[in-house]
Motif scaffolding. Sequence first.
Motif, PDB file in Angstrom:
ATOM      1  N   PRO A   1      30.688  45.314  43.048  1.00 44.30           N
ATOM      2  CA  PRO A   1      31.033  44.384  41.968  1.00 44.30           C
ATOM      3  C   PRO A   1      30.253  44.714  40.693  1.00 44.30           C
ATOM      4  CG  PRO A   1      30.554  43.187  43.986  1.00 44.30           C
ATOM      5  CD  PRO A   1      30.188  44.607  44.244  1.00 44.30           C
ATOM      6  N   GLY A   2      30.904  44.508  39.561  1.00 44.82           N
ATOM      7  CA  GLY A   2      30.243  44.790  38.297  1.00 44.82           C
ATOM      8  C   GLY A   2      31.028  45.781  37.465  1.00 44.82           C
ATOM      9  N   GLY A   3      32.168  46.236  37.970  1.00 44.12           N
ATOM     10  CA  GLY A   3      32.965  47.207  37.205  1.00 44.12           C
ATOM     11  C   GLY A   3      34.433  46.822  37.154  1.00 44.12           C
ATOM     12  N   GLU A   4      35.237  47.812  36.784  1.00 43.96           N
ATOM     13  CA  GLU A   4      36.683  47.606  36.678  1.00 43.96           C
ATOM     14  C   GLU A   4      37.348  48.142  37.940  1.00 43.96           C
ATOM     15  OE1 GLU A   4      38.009  46.946  33.232  1.00 43.96           O
ATOM     16  OE2 GLU A   4      35.882  46.512  32.859  1.00 43.96           O
ATOM     17  N   LEU A   5      38.501  47.573  38.275  1.00 36.87           N
ATOM     18  CA  LEU A   5      39.315  48.102  39.368  1.00 36.87           C
ATOM     19  C   LEU A   5      40.611  48.641  38.799  1.00 36.87           C
ATOM     20  CD1 LEU A   5      39.000  45.230  42.020  1.00 36.87           C
ATOM     21  CD2 LEU A   5      37.614  47.307  41.830  1.00 36.87           C
ATOM     22  N   THR A   6      41.119  49.708  39.423  1.00 36.35           N
ATOM     23  CA  THR A   6      42.400  50.261  38.984  1.00 36.35           C
ATOM     24  C   THR A   6      43.514  49.620  39.792  1.00 36.35           C
ATOM     25  OG1 THR A   6      41.247  52.330  38.586  1.00 36.35           O
ATOM     26  CG2 THR A   6      43.653  52.418  38.602  1.00 36.35           C
ATOM     27  N   VAL A   7      44.254  48.749  39.144  1.00 36.86           N
ATOM     28  CA  VAL A   7      45.363  48.066  39.801  1.00 36.86           C
ATOM     29  C   VAL A   7      46.553  48.116  38.844  1.00 36.86           C
ATOM     30  CG1 VAL A   7      46.177  45.879  40.748  1.00 36.86           C
ATOM     31  CG2 VAL A   7      43.781  46.521  41.029  1.00 36.86           C
ATOM     32  N   ASP A   8      47.655  48.722  39.277  1.00 37.17           N
ATOM     33  CA  ASP A   8      48.811  48.905  38.396  1.00 37.17           C
ATOM     34  C   ASP A   8      49.255  47.595  37.754  1.00 37.17           C
ATOM     35  OD1 ASP A   8      48.914  51.560  38.830  1.00 37.17           O
ATOM     36  OD2 ASP A   8      50.547  51.499  40.315  1.00 37.17           O
ATOM     37  N   GLY A   9      49.360  47.607  36.426  1.00 32.68           N
ATOM     38  CA  GLY A   9      49.909  46.448  35.723  1.00 32.68           C
ATOM     39  C   GLY A   9      48.884  45.413  35.324  1.00 32.68           C
ATOM     40  N   PHE A  10      47.617  45.606  35.763  1.00 33.63           N
ATOM     41  CA  PHE A  10      46.575  44.618  35.449  1.00 33.63           C
ATOM     42  C   PHE A  10      45.295  45.320  35.016  1.00 33.63           C
ATOM     43  CE2 PHE A  10      49.263  42.808  38.765  1.00 33.63           C
ATOM     44  CZ  PHE A  10      49.578  41.559  38.251  1.00 33.63           C
ATOM     45  N   GLU A  11      44.494  44.595  34.253  1.00 30.63           N
ATOM     46  CA  GLU A  11      43.105  45.009  34.040  1.00 30.63           C
ATOM     47  C   GLU A  11      42.252  44.054  34.853  1.00 30.63           C
ATOM     48  OE1 GLU A  11      41.789  45.288  29.876  1.00 30.63           O
ATOM     49  OE2 GLU A  11      43.928  45.319  29.396  1.00 30.63           O
ATOM     50  N   VAL A  12      41.511  44.588  35.824  1.00 24.02           N
ATOM     51  CA  VAL A  12      40.712  43.730  36.705  1.00 24.02           C
ATOM     52  C   VAL A  12      39.235  44.082  36.555  1.00 24.02           C
ATOM     53  CG1 VAL A  12      40.280  43.000  39.081  1.00 24.02           C
ATOM     54  CG2 VAL A  12      42.612  43.577  38.363  1.00 24.02           C
ATOM     55  N   THR A  13      38.435  43.075  36.246  1.00 25.32           N
ATOM     56  CA  THR A  13      36.983  43.241  36.153  1.00 25.32           C
ATOM     57  C   THR A  13      36.339  42.386  37.234  1.00 25.32           C
ATOM     58  OG1 THR A  13      37.252  43.437  33.771  1.00 25.32           O
ATOM     59  CG2 THR A  13      35.006  43.118  34.581  1.00 25.32           C
ATOM     60  N   THR A  14      35.289  42.922  37.867  1.00 31.04           N
ATOM     61  CA  THR A  14      34.641  42.201  38.969  1.00 31.04           C
ATOM     62  C   THR A  14      33.177  41.920  38.638  1.00 31.04           C
ATOM     63  OG1 THR A  14      33.884  44.235  40.039  1.00 31.04           O
ATOM     64  CG2 THR A  14      36.087  43.446  40.638  1.00 31.04           C
ATOM     65  N   ALA A  15      32.642  40.907  39.289  1.00 32.49           N
ATOM     66  CA  ALA A  15      31.198  40.649  39.201  1.00 32.49           C
ATOM     67  C   ALA A  15      30.764  39.899  40.443  1.00 32.49           C
ATOM     68  CB  ALA A  15      30.878  39.827  37.951  1.00 32.49           C
ATOM     69  N   ALA A  16      29.512  40.139  40.833  1.00 28.53           N
ATOM     70  CA  ALA A  16      28.949  39.392  41.967  1.00 28.53           C
ATOM     71  C   ALA A  16      28.470  38.038  41.475  1.00 28.53           C
ATOM     72  CB  ALA A  16      27.783  40.172  42.577  1.00 28.53           C
ATOM     73  N   VAL A  17      28.808  36.993  42.237  1.00 30.79           N
ATOM     74  CA  VAL A  17      28.340  35.643  41.896  1.00 30.79           C
ATOM     75  C   VAL A  17      27.673  35.035  43.142  1.00 30.79           C
ATOM     76  CG1 VAL A  17      30.026  35.263  40.053  1.00 30.79           C
ATOM     77  CG2 VAL A  17      30.638  34.674  42.410  1.00 30.79           C
ATOM     78  N   PRO A  18      26.687  34.152  42.939  1.00 31.31           N
ATOM     79  CA  PRO A  18      25.916  33.658  44.090  1.00 31.31           C
ATOM     80  C   PRO A  18      26.722  32.706  44.986  1.00 31.31           C
ATOM     81  CG  PRO A  18      25.149  32.623  42.055  1.00 31.31           C
ATOM     82  CD  PRO A  18      26.160  33.654  41.652  1.00 31.31           C
ATOM     83  N   HIS A  19      26.524  32.843  46.310  1.00 32.53           N
ATOM     84  CA  HIS A  19      27.233  32.014  47.293  1.00 32.53           C
ATOM     85  C   HIS A  19      26.262  31.767  48.444  1.00 32.53           C
ATOM     86  CE1 HIS A  19      30.394  30.404  49.780  1.00 32.53           C
ATOM     87  NE2 HIS A  19      30.517  31.448  50.554  1.00 32.53           N
ATOM     88  N   GLY A  20      25.476  30.707  48.344  1.00 33.43           N
ATOM     89  CA  GLY A  20      24.482  30.419  49.381  1.00 33.43           C
ATOM     90  C   GLY A  20      23.494  31.565  49.492  1.00 33.43           C
ATOM     91  N   ASN A  21      23.315  32.064  50.713  1.00 38.40           N
ATOM     92  CA  ASN A  21      22.347  33.139  50.892  1.00 38.40           C
ATOM     93  C   ASN A  21      22.973  34.520  50.700  1.00 38.40           C
ATOM     94  OD1 ASN A  21      23.907  33.284  53.134  1.00 38.40           O
ATOM     95  ND2 ASN A  21      22.259  32.876  54.618  1.00 38.40           N
ATOM     96  N   MET A  22      24.206  34.556  50.159  1.00 45.52           N
ATOM     97  CA  MET A  22      24.856  35.846  49.920  1.00 45.52           C
ATOM     98  C   MET A  22      25.495  35.804  48.536  1.00 45.52           C
ATOM     99  SD  MET A  22      28.165  35.417  52.417  1.00 45.52           S
ATOM    100  CE  MET A  22      29.217  36.581  51.552  1.00 45.52           C
ATOM    101  N   TRP A  23      26.485  36.668  48.324  1.00 48.58           N
ATOM    102  CA  TRP A  23      27.229  36.624  47.068  1.00 48.58           C
ATOM    103  C   TRP A  23      28.686  36.915  47.365  1.00 48.58           C
ATOM    104  CZ3 TRP A  23      29.387  41.359  46.800  1.00 48.58           C
ATOM    105  CH2 TRP A  23      28.695  42.421  47.419  1.00 48.58           C
TER     106      TRP A  23
END
Lengths: 307, 278
Positions: free
Chosen positions: B138-160
Amino acid sequence: MEITFWGVRGSYPVPGRDTVRYGGQTSCVEVRTAGGQVLVIDAGTGLRALGQKLAREARGVAGTHHILLSHVHWDHIQGLPFFEPAYVPGTRIHVYALLTAADELQQVIGGITRHEFFPMPLSAVPADFEFHEVEPGAAMTFADARVLPIALNHPFGSVGYRVDADGTSVAYVADTAPFTEVLHKQHFLPGLEPLTDDDRGALEAMQRELVAAVHGCDTVVYDTHFLPEEYARYPHYGHSTPEHALDIVAGNGVRRLILYHHAPSHTDDQMDEIAARYKALGAQRGVDVVTACEGMMLIVGARGVAA
Amino acid sequence: VKLRFWGVRGSFAMCGPDFLRYGGNTTSIEVVSAAGARLLVDLGTGATEYGRQLMAGAFGHGQGRLPVLLSHTHLDHIQGLPFFTPFFIKGNRIRILGADPVGSSLEQTLQNQLAPHYSPLGGLENLAAGVDLEVFVPGGELTVDGFEVTTAAVPHGNMWTTGFRIKADGKQVTILSDVEYPEPDWPTPEAYALAQGADLLVHDAMHDDDAYALARGWGHSPVSAGVHLAEAAGCARLALFHHNPDATDDAIDTLVARARDGSKVPLFAAAEGEYLDI
């Protein structure tokens, strides 16, 4: 003795308008003797609501629970992490299943609460768990109830249970395929495999032992996931039709057959048709056929024990 | 761009008359661009119905293509995988894009889900369509036809978990499905960046603000966390998502009414069903 149905669906939970009357949660029943012994059979998603009820009854006091598993496919264990009594310190939960060793069952149940799947690992759950291996044919005793495990025909193995208490009896026969086209073993089946003579012998023995085990039972709950036309397409999936169930119970001293483990695709309206169709067919064969719905409670042996 | 919620429930699928208007299926969200490109976020039980509908088209003939983004592998986000029927037709190409869980791998985790003890499928290799697994950090772009997708890690309890920003047709949808910030009004910078300027923010709203005190640290947000982020990040609309399994239709109605009183951003509770225009 009473039996209450907390989840009647097979495969996966099905919310929505089409499952309001028969219910969408997966396999879980509660058997309760007159003396108050509770046996939980299968821990599908129906277990969550049962756990809430048991927790209300216990009023915060830690108790001991017995959960008998037919097998460990997701639709039969998925409710375990949501079983409210497990979060009361001091609670003891005994889990029984057909596996090569109780250690393996601990691994399998521990596996569903690995952090990849669920936030709290089994080791951190306040209740103490104990895992027990069951052996088909080797009866177990729980206070006033006697429980006989019965081998069934399902991928990776499955076991049914006959419970005798209060002078009557109920059998839980799920999940199982019929005992003709396929002998389920411990590998993936893309379709039917040719049967060897040994396979046929094993299937015949399994059917003979099932027929003997449910003989004279007041009530038999049976995996009738498929209609005949659906079974014809998916004979290798490990489930039966109501006709297969009737072949086991009719003429075998069984008063009542409960259709159970409904296919997720069967809507309430289809279930009404199935219920009516097999009520009539059952009557012709001398068996009272009842279609399970979530929340249904039946008195076992209410009208005396047949046979 | 259009969006459809196929599953909106957190943790546990809920059935029965009290869960009909918002829906009881666990999480799955479809996004469709004007040009017809599709993607799915998460494979909760909601994905099973989506899969059935896909089978009426190219997927029924083994010619379907679908990218699936996974926020994480907790069971309520993947439990529809073994019942997603397009996997059973040879020729369909289904990409699953997700991050490796801490200390494990995405592939091993999905293999464990389908392991012979748990599933008659026995493993990913037995899905006729095959699965193209693509692991990202997480933290970059994904290549998905027809979309621009950006990801990031977000906190979820003791994980993300992974949050997604999805852009198409000049519009932006941000999905933060399972998230709990250090404080409800203290979103992490990565979450803020993903949400900034969203036309629709889909946000974890597992807890009523009053109930949150008892659920702190369990990885889910109170309603006010999404409201705060939507206001701070200038989002046009907020969808409350990942409903508590115990929240009946009436309870969600009450929750929404209360949240609207305290929000400058128009909001609604995500419900299974219709395609929403973004």
